[in-house]
Design a protein around this motif. Structure first.
Motif, PDB file in Angstrom:
ATOM      1  N   THR A 297     -17.202  51.657  26.152  1.00 33.28           N
ATOM      2  CA  THR A 297     -17.486  50.888  27.075  1.00 33.28           C
ATOM      3  C   THR A 297     -16.988  51.479  27.588  1.00 33.28           C
ATOM      4  O   THR A 297     -17.519  50.810  29.228  1.00 33.28           O
ATOM      5  N   LEU A 298     -16.654  52.778  28.204  1.00 32.71           N
ATOM      6  CA  LEU A 298     -16.766  53.185  29.574  1.00 32.71           C
ATOM      7  C   LEU A 298     -18.046  53.758  30.098  1.00 32.71           C
ATOM      8  O   LEU A 298     -18.725  52.884  31.454  1.00 32.71           O
ATOM      9  N   HIS A 299     -18.791  53.987  29.544  1.00 32.18           N
ATOM     10  CA  HIS A 299     -20.169  54.396  29.362  1.00 32.18           C
ATOM     11  C   HIS A 299     -20.925  52.728  29.694  1.00 32.18           C
ATOM     12  O   HIS A 299     -21.890  52.777  31.215  1.00 32.18           O
ATOM     13  N   ALA A 300     -20.650  51.892  28.900  1.00 30.68           N
ATOM     14  CA  ALA A 300     -21.323  50.609  29.515  1.00 30.68           C
ATOM     15  C   ALA A 300     -20.915  50.669  30.578  1.00 30.68           C
ATOM     16  O   ALA A 300     -22.010  49.850  31.731  1.00 30.68           O
ATOM     17  N   ALA A 301     -19.373  50.676  31.066  1.00 33.50           N
ATOM     18  CA  ALA A 301     -19.050  50.114  31.933  1.00 33.50           C
ATOM     19  C   ALA A 301     -19.792  50.502  33.396  1.00 33.50           C
ATOM     20  O   ALA A 301     -20.558  50.132  34.480  1.00 33.50           O
ATOM     21  N   HIS A 302     -19.857  52.074  33.741  1.00 31.24           N
ATOM     22  CA  HIS A 302     -20.804  52.997  34.154  1.00 31.24           C
ATOM     23  C   HIS A 302     -22.385  52.510  34.665  1.00 31.24           C
ATOM     24  O   HIS A 302     -22.784  52.446  35.408  1.00 31.24           O
ATOM     25  N   ALA A 303     -23.040  51.946  33.856  1.00 31.36           N
ATOM     26  CA  ALA A 303     -23.667  51.901  33.601  1.00 31.36           C
ATOM     27  C   ALA A 303     -24.541  50.376  34.641  1.00 31.36           C
ATOM     28  O   ALA A 303     -25.681  49.831  35.053  1.00 31.36           O
ATOM     29  N   LEU A 304     -23.539  49.801  34.790  1.00 32.64           N
ATOM     30  CA  LEU A 304     -23.220  48.558  35.554  1.00 32.64           C
ATOM     31  C   LEU A 304     -23.045  48.604  36.874  1.00 32.64           C
ATOM     32  O   LEU A 304     -23.480  47.466  37.822  1.00 32.64           O
ATOM     33  N   ALA A 305     -23.171  49.918  37.721  1.00 30.78           N
ATOM     34  CA  ALA A 305     -22.709  50.849  39.012  1.00 30.78           C
ATOM     35  C   ALA A 305     -24.107  50.037  39.559  1.00 30.78           C
ATOM     36  O   ALA A 305     -23.930  49.823  40.675  1.00 30.78           O
ATOM     37  N   SER A 306     -24.925  50.142  39.157  1.00 32.38           N
ATOM     38  CA  SER A 306     -26.379  49.983  39.727  1.00 32.38           C
ATOM     39  C   SER A 306     -26.806  49.014  40.339  1.00 32.38           C
ATOM     40  O   SER A 306     -27.558  48.746  41.579  1.00 32.38           O
ATOM     41  N   LEU A 307     -26.136  47.909  39.871  1.00 34.87           N
ATOM     42  CA  LEU A 307     -25.897  46.104  40.262  1.00 34.87           C
ATOM     43  C   LEU A 307     -25.653  46.458  40.789  1.00 34.87           C
ATOM     44  O   LEU A 307     -24.243  46.480  41.850  1.00 34.87           O
ATOM     45  N   PRO A 308     -26.044  44.970  42.252  1.00 36.08           N
ATOM     46  CA  PRO A 308     -25.027  44.862  43.437  1.00 36.08           C
ATOM     47  C   PRO A 308     -23.902  43.943  42.864  1.00 36.08           C
ATOM     48  O   PRO A 308     -23.849  43.319  41.800  1.00 36.08           O
ATOM     49  N   ASP A 309     -22.787  43.946  43.885  1.00 40.72           N
ATOM     50  CA  ASP A 309     -21.666  42.894  43.118  1.00 40.72           C
ATOM     51  C   ASP A 309     -22.019  41.286  43.286  1.00 40.72           C
ATOM     52  O   ASP A 309     -22.782  40.820  44.000  1.00 40.72           O
ATOM     53  N   SER A 310     -21.140  40.812  42.099  1.00 42.54           N
ATOM     54  CA  SER A 310     -21.416  39.466  41.579  1.00 42.54           C
ATOM     55  C   SER A 310     -20.652  39.219  41.002  1.00 42.54           C
ATOM     56  O   SER A 310     -20.270  39.741  40.021  1.00 42.54           O
ATOM     57  N   PRO A 311     -19.895  37.585  40.657  1.00 41.03           N
ATOM     58  CA  PRO A 311     -19.143  36.911  39.922  1.00 41.03           C
ATOM     59  C   PRO A 311     -20.052  37.524  38.073  1.00 41.03           C
ATOM     60  O   PRO A 311     -18.947  37.796  37.567  1.00 41.03           O
ATOM     61  N   TYR A 312     -21.425  37.937  38.161  1.00 43.61           N
ATOM     62  CA  TYR A 312     -21.331  37.759  36.577  1.00 43.61           C
ATOM     63  C   TYR A 312     -21.201  39.420  36.796  1.00 43.61           C
ATOM     64  O   TYR A 312     -21.337  39.794  35.059  1.00 43.61           O
ATOM     65  N   ARG A 313     -21.920  40.175  37.337  1.00 48.15           N
ATOM     66  CA  ARG A 313     -21.136  42.058  36.748  1.00 48.15           C
ATOM     67  C   ARG A 313     -19.905  41.282  36.092  1.00 48.15           C
ATOM     68  O   ARG A 313     -19.809  42.386  35.751  1.00 48.15           O
ATOM     69  N   ASP A 314     -19.082  41.078  37.836  1.00 47.74           N
ATOM     70  CA  ASP A 314     -17.937  40.959  36.796  1.00 47.74           C
ATOM     71  C   ASP A 314     -17.493  40.468  35.630  1.00 47.74           C
ATOM     72  O   ASP A 314     -16.068  40.611  35.318  1.00 47.74           O
TER      73      ASP A 314
END
Ligand code: IPE
Ligand code: MG
Ligand code: MG
Length: 328
Positions: A297-314
């Motif tokens: 799950t930590l890997h998965a969350a880390h992979a989101l770091a390249s995305l801009p902030d958005s409610p969908y990323r949240d």
């Protein structure tokens, strides 16, 4: 068939309001896809799909699509439906392979309709999924096919290592990568591409999907030992009964001669399964299984770091967080 509404039976995952319209459209697309001139095919498909299911694969894919800035969701609705059709096909086939009698809290399609028609209904759903995928470019078709091929290879590899006394953690990892993580990976990869994300971002999101899938299967394995069947919709101890190498079993085997003996039984009794589960819990390996799941799950969350902030990323972050919380 006249009305095959599946939407009422599907529980809405927490936080799903954000994507409610898209997910309702996915349900309608699934409804449409499972119509056939042979009503029994539609009936078997609806029996499984209408019995619930979290729709987690289309949900992850749709979230990735939106988080990558995807605008018009119509193509992703179709592809999300295709993902769920593929998943449903594998469940129909899996219950035949394992003689699984309970699925989603009721008699499995295999038990109710028999192996022959359930097998064909699975083929029907795979074909319907590829009818949808075939409308897209060849890269998307190749990614979807690759995931389905991996699913078959995962099933066969798992069968090859059934009740193996020496099955390793690496082999276990490869089985679940193929049988579960690949479809999550393909969904996220396809969604990022359909949203026209840059190539590097597509790769990051593919890793994210894969890690979600790995964590998801580890949680599934854990719940087969310590779960509440009123919530999972299936009895505990299936992996031990069927000889499927789950991580709790793989790790506990070398520590418990009692478990190893039960593991070798072609048809362990209910008492032996209960005893085996007790051995697994007492062996202390469940903490390591939890650690593995949390690491993914930590890997998965880390992979989101390249995305801009958005409610969908949240939302994706919260979905990953919920998965992590399920292990405790
Ligand atoms: C179950 O998948 C089979 C696995 C790959 C672990 P899900 O837990 O997503 O099943 P449903 O669709 O929600 O019932
Ligand atoms: Mg199986
Ligand atoms: Mg099974």
């Amino acid at each position: 068939m006249k009305s095959a509404s599946t939407s009422s039976a599907a529980p809405r995952p927490a936080g799903g309001d954000l994507l409610a319209a898209e997910m309702a459209a996915v349900e309608r697309r699934i409804d449409e896809a499972i119509r056939s001139r042979e009503s029994r095919l539609s009936e078997i498909a609806l029996y499984l799909i209408g019995a619930g299911g979290k729709r987690i694969r289309p949900l992850v894919a749709m979230s990735v699509f939106r988080a990558c800035g995807g605008d018009d969701p119509r193509d992703m609705v179709d592809l999300g439906a295709a993902l769920e059709l593929i998943h449903s096909a594998t469940l129909l086939h899996d219950d035949i392979i394992d003689a699984g009698e309970i699925r989603r809290g009721r008699a499995s399609a295999y038990l109710r309709y028999g192996a022959a028609d359930t097998l064909v209904a699975g083929d029907f759903l795979f074909s319907k999924a590829f009818e949808i995928c075939g409308r897209f470019d060849e890269t998307i078709v190749a990614w979807a096919s690759r995931a389905c091929i991996a699913l078959t290879e995962g099933e066969i590899m798992q069968g090859r290592l059934r009740r193996s006394p020496t099955v390793s953690v690496d082999e276990y990892d490869e089985i679940i990568r193929r049988k579960t993580a690949c479809l999550f990976e393909a969904g996220a990869r396809i969604a990022a591409r359909v949203a026209r994300a840059q190539r590097a971002i597509v790769e990051e999101l593919a890793r994210c999907g894969e890690s979600i899938g790995m964590a998801f299967q580890l949680v599934d394995d854990l719940l087969d030992v310590v779960g509440d069947s009123s919530q999972t919709g299936k009895p505990v101890g299936i992996d031990l009964r069927d000889g499927n190498p789950s991580l709790p079993i793989v790790l506990a085997l070398p520590t418990s001669p009692v478990l190893a003996r039960i593991w070798q039984q072609p048809e362990p009794s209910d008492e032996q399964v209960v005893l085996g589960l007790r051995e697994i819990r007492a062996s202390g390996v469940l903490d390591r299984v939890r650690d593995e799941a949390v690491a993914h799950t930590l890997h998965a969350a880390h992979a989101l770091a390249s995305l801009p902030d958005s409610p969908y990323r949240d939302f994706l972050e919260s979905l990953i967080g919920e998965l992590r919380d399920r292990v405790f």
